[in-house]
Motif scaffolding. Structure first.
Motif, short mmCIF file in Angstrom:
data_model
loop_
_atom_site.label_atom_id
_atom_site.label_comp_id
_atom_site.label_asym_id
_atom_site.label_seq_id
_atom_site.Cartn_x
_atom_site.Cartn_y
_atom_site.Cartn_z
N ARG A 229 18.32 9.39 -1.75
CA ARG A 229 17.10 8.75 -2.26
C ARG A 229 16.33 9.71 -3.49
O ARG A 229 16.32 10.66 -3.34
CB ARG A 229 16.09 8.10 -1.17
N GLN A 230 15.91 8.93 -4.39
CA GLN A 230 15.10 9.68 -5.41
C GLN A 230 13.48 9.26 -5.17
O GLN A 230 13.03 8.30 -5.05
CB GLN A 230 15.46 8.82 -6.72
N PRO A 231 12.87 10.50 -5.16
CA PRO A 231 11.59 10.47 -5.14
C PRO A 231 10.90 10.12 -6.39
O PRO A 231 11.18 10.41 -7.54
CB PRO A 231 11.00 11.69 -4.67
N TRP A 232 9.76 9.47 -6.39
CA TRP A 232 8.95 9.02 -7.29
C TRP A 232 7.60 9.38 -7.15
O TRP A 232 7.18 9.38 -5.94
CB TRP A 232 8.94 7.48 -7.90
N ARG A 233 6.80 9.80 -8.13
CA ARG A 233 5.33 10.28 -8.05
C ARG A 233 4.56 9.22 -8.86
O ARG A 233 4.71 9.02 -10.11
CB ARG A 233 5.00 11.70 -8.63
N PHE A 234 3.47 8.64 -8.00
CA PHE A 234 2.65 7.79 -8.70
C PHE A 234 1.12 8.31 -8.80
O PHE A 234 0.81 9.09 -8.12
CB PHE A 234 2.54 6.36 -7.60
N THR A 235 0.53 8.07 -9.95
CA THR A 235 -0.72 8.73 -10.31
C THR A 235 -1.49 7.50 -10.86
O THR A 235 -1.27 6.37 -11.34
CB THR A 235 -0.64 9.75 -11.55
N ALA B 241 -6.75 12.74 -3.10
CA ALA B 241 -5.50 12.75 -3.51
C ALA B 241 -5.71 12.60 -5.22
O ALA B 241 -6.63 12.44 -5.55
CB ALA B 241 -4.66 11.76 -3.04
N ASP B 242 -4.65 13.05 -5.73
CA ASP B 242 -4.38 12.80 -7.24
C ASP B 242 -2.92 12.35 -7.37
O ASP B 242 -2.38 12.20 -8.68
CB ASP B 242 -4.75 14.07 -7.83
N GLY B 243 -2.34 12.01 -6.45
CA GLY B 243 -1.03 11.26 -6.58
C GLY B 243 -0.18 11.15 -5.09
O GLY B 243 -0.59 11.61 -4.27
N PHE B 244 0.84 10.29 -5.11
CA PHE B 244 1.50 10.09 -3.91
C PHE B 244 3.12 9.82 -4.25
O PHE B 244 3.41 9.19 -5.42
CB PHE B 244 0.85 8.93 -3.02
N TYR B 245 3.82 10.09 -3.36
CA TYR B 245 5.40 9.97 -3.45
C TYR B 245 5.81 8.55 -2.61
O TYR B 245 5.42 8.41 -1.53
CB TYR B 245 5.97 11.18 -2.82
N GLU B 246 6.82 8.17 -3.46
CA GLU B 246 7.47 7.12 -2.57
C GLU B 246 9.14 7.26 -3.00
O GLU B 246 9.55 7.89 -4.05
CB GLU B 246 7.42 5.58 -2.89
N TRP B 247 10.13 6.71 -2.22
CA TRP B 247 11.49 6.95 -2.19
C TRP B 247 12.10 5.64 -2.67
O TRP B 247 11.98 4.68 -2.00
CB TRP B 247 12.07 7.61 -1.09
N MET B 248 13.19 5.81 -3.74
CA MET B 248 13.81 4.84 -4.11
C MET B 248 15.10 4.93 -3.54
O MET B 248 15.83 5.98 -3.62
CB MET B 248 13.99 4.65 -5.80
N ALA C 287 2.61 -3.93 -9.11
CA ALA C 287 4.12 -4.23 -10.07
C ALA C 287 4.56 -2.89 -10.29
O ALA C 287 5.71 -2.74 -10.66
CB ALA C 287 3.63 -4.98 -11.20
N VAL C 288 3.78 -1.77 -10.13
CA VAL C 288 4.35 -0.37 -10.68
C VAL C 288 5.25 0.17 -9.64
O VAL C 288 6.23 0.73 -9.62
CB VAL C 288 3.15 0.56 -10.80
N VAL C 289 4.38 0.06 -8.32
CA VAL C 289 5.34 0.52 -7.06
C VAL C 289 6.35 -0.41 -6.69
O VAL C 289 7.21 0.10 -5.94
CB VAL C 289 4.10 0.91 -5.85
N LYS C 290 6.24 -1.53 -6.70
CA LYS C 290 7.13 -2.48 -6.18
C LYS C 290 8.75 -2.31 -6.39
O LYS C 290 9.49 -2.39 -5.58
CB LYS C 290 6.75 -3.98 -6.37
N PRO C 291 9.18 -1.83 -7.59
CA PRO C 291 10.29 -1.41 -7.78
C PRO C 291 11.21 -0.43 -7.07
O PRO C 291 12.29 -0.33 -6.73
CB PRO C 291 10.29 -1.20 -9.30
N VAL C 292 10.05 0.54 -6.42
CA VAL C 292 10.45 1.90 -5.54
C VAL C 292 10.16 1.36 -4.13
O VAL C 292 11.09 1.90 -3.58
CB VAL C 292 9.71 2.82 -6.14
N HIS C 293 9.21 0.86 -3.78
CA HIS C 293 8.92 0.68 -2.27
C HIS C 293 8.25 -0.69 -2.15
O HIS C 293 7.55 -1.14 -2.95
CB HIS C 293 8.18 1.86 -1.84
N ASN C 294 8.33 -1.12 -0.79
CA ASN C 294 7.52 -2.25 -0.51
C ASN C 294 6.32 -2.21 0.02
O ASN C 294 5.63 -3.27 0.60
CB ASN C 294 8.41 -3.04 0.62
N ARG C 295 5.79 -0.95 0.20
CA ARG C 295 4.39 -0.60 0.55
C ARG C 295 3.79 0.37 -0.33
O ARG C 295 4.41 1.11 -1.10
CB ARG C 295 4.26 0.05 2.01
#
Length: 282
Positions: free
Chosen positions: A154-160, A138-145, A204-212
């Motif tokens: 819900r607002q999708p976020w992409r993490f890299t 992979a080179d990124g993944f999405y989670e939803w706020m 700490a980067v992902v936690k504000p958006v999702h719990n996993r």
């Protein structure tokens, strides 16, 4: 959880070099998941005009469950595996255990919680065997706020990681004989190959958006260790903590990702949220 991710590059050589694996033969076969690959050859922002077709498993901006994903695992020969010999495979995303009789089981097994691996009837027998531990490219993944207003989308976020460089999710995979060779993940020998992405607690980067968040192996050395035949189940699980947040970035993505099913959007326009289209409180 991890319900969607990206593998945006089409450069097979760079991926082959990064993950120390031969890709050409694997990708030349295409696989029974070809519909997903064909969709990735279209840029949703231009009304469906055909673009240069990406190799199967690559050139993807919206990889979804049940589609084929690019997986790297050790050679089936234990001696070769000890020497670091690897093979690439296209597999169905959503693990279908050997005892399952229906592909629907895979919808519930796109992710495997680290905390439950040894307790699970599906995952417990796999985590201790090197042939069932794998790298998912992979080179990124999405989670939803979630918005404060439940009526808002819900607002999708992409993490890299490392500025968008390729990386590997820790995964588990398996195969089983399958009669319908038209199903995604079935190879020419009649085996259904499937895989799941392991998840862990968020950093700490992902936690504000999702719990996993997905368990990301931090470097090539960790990837090699994950594939080694002498890795114990306990040591394997110990590797699956959240990635160092200093190496990660997150940003709002295009809400077009919220639409699923037939006609799901695919293209680089998904990586960035259009001006004025951010969901409330994203």
């Amino acid at each position: 959880m991890c319900g969607r991710f990206t593998v945006t590059t089409k450069d097979t050589k760079s991926i082959a070099d990064r993950f120390q694996v031969e890709l050409e033969k694997t990708l030349a076969k295409g696989g029974q998941g070809a519909p997903a690959a064909k969709e990735s050859a279209k840029d949703g922002s231009n009304g469906g005009e055909a673009k240069e077709k990406a190799p199967p498993g690559l050139g993807r901006f919206n990889v979804a469950p049940t589609q084929e994903i690019l997986v790297v695992r050790s050679s089936p020969d234990e001696k070769e595996a000890e020497e670091g010999v690897r093979e690439a495979h296209l597999m169905r995303w959503g693990l279908v255990p050997v005892w399952a009789k229906d592909l629907k089981v895979g919808y519930r097994m796109i992710n495997a919680k680290t905390e439950n691996l040894t307790k699970s009837k599906a995952y417990g027998p796999l985590v201790g065997k090197f042939r069932h531990r794998c790298l998912i490219v992979a080179d990124g993944f999405y989670e939803w706020m979630r918005a404060e207003d439940p009526k808002q989308p819900r607002q999708p976020w992409r993490f890299t990681v490392d500025g968008g460089a390729p990386f590997a999710f820790a995964g588990l995979c398996t195969r089983k004989p399958w009669e319908d060779d038209a199903d995604r993940g079935v190879d020419e020998d009649g085996y259904l190959y499937s895989a799941t992405i392991i998840t862990t607690t968020p950093n700490a980067v992902v936690k504000p958006v999702h719990n996993r968040m997905p368990a990301i192996l931090p470097d090539p050395e960790a990837e090699a260790a994950w594939l080694r035949p002498d890795l114990s189940p306990e040591d394997a699980i110990a590797m699956l903590g959240p990635l160092d947040p200093r190496r990660m970035e997150g940003a709002p993505a295009n809400p077009a990702l919220n639409k699923v099913g037939k006609g799901t959007a695919e293209g680089p326009e998904l990586l960035v949220a259009p001006q004025g289209e951010l969901a409330t409180d994203a």
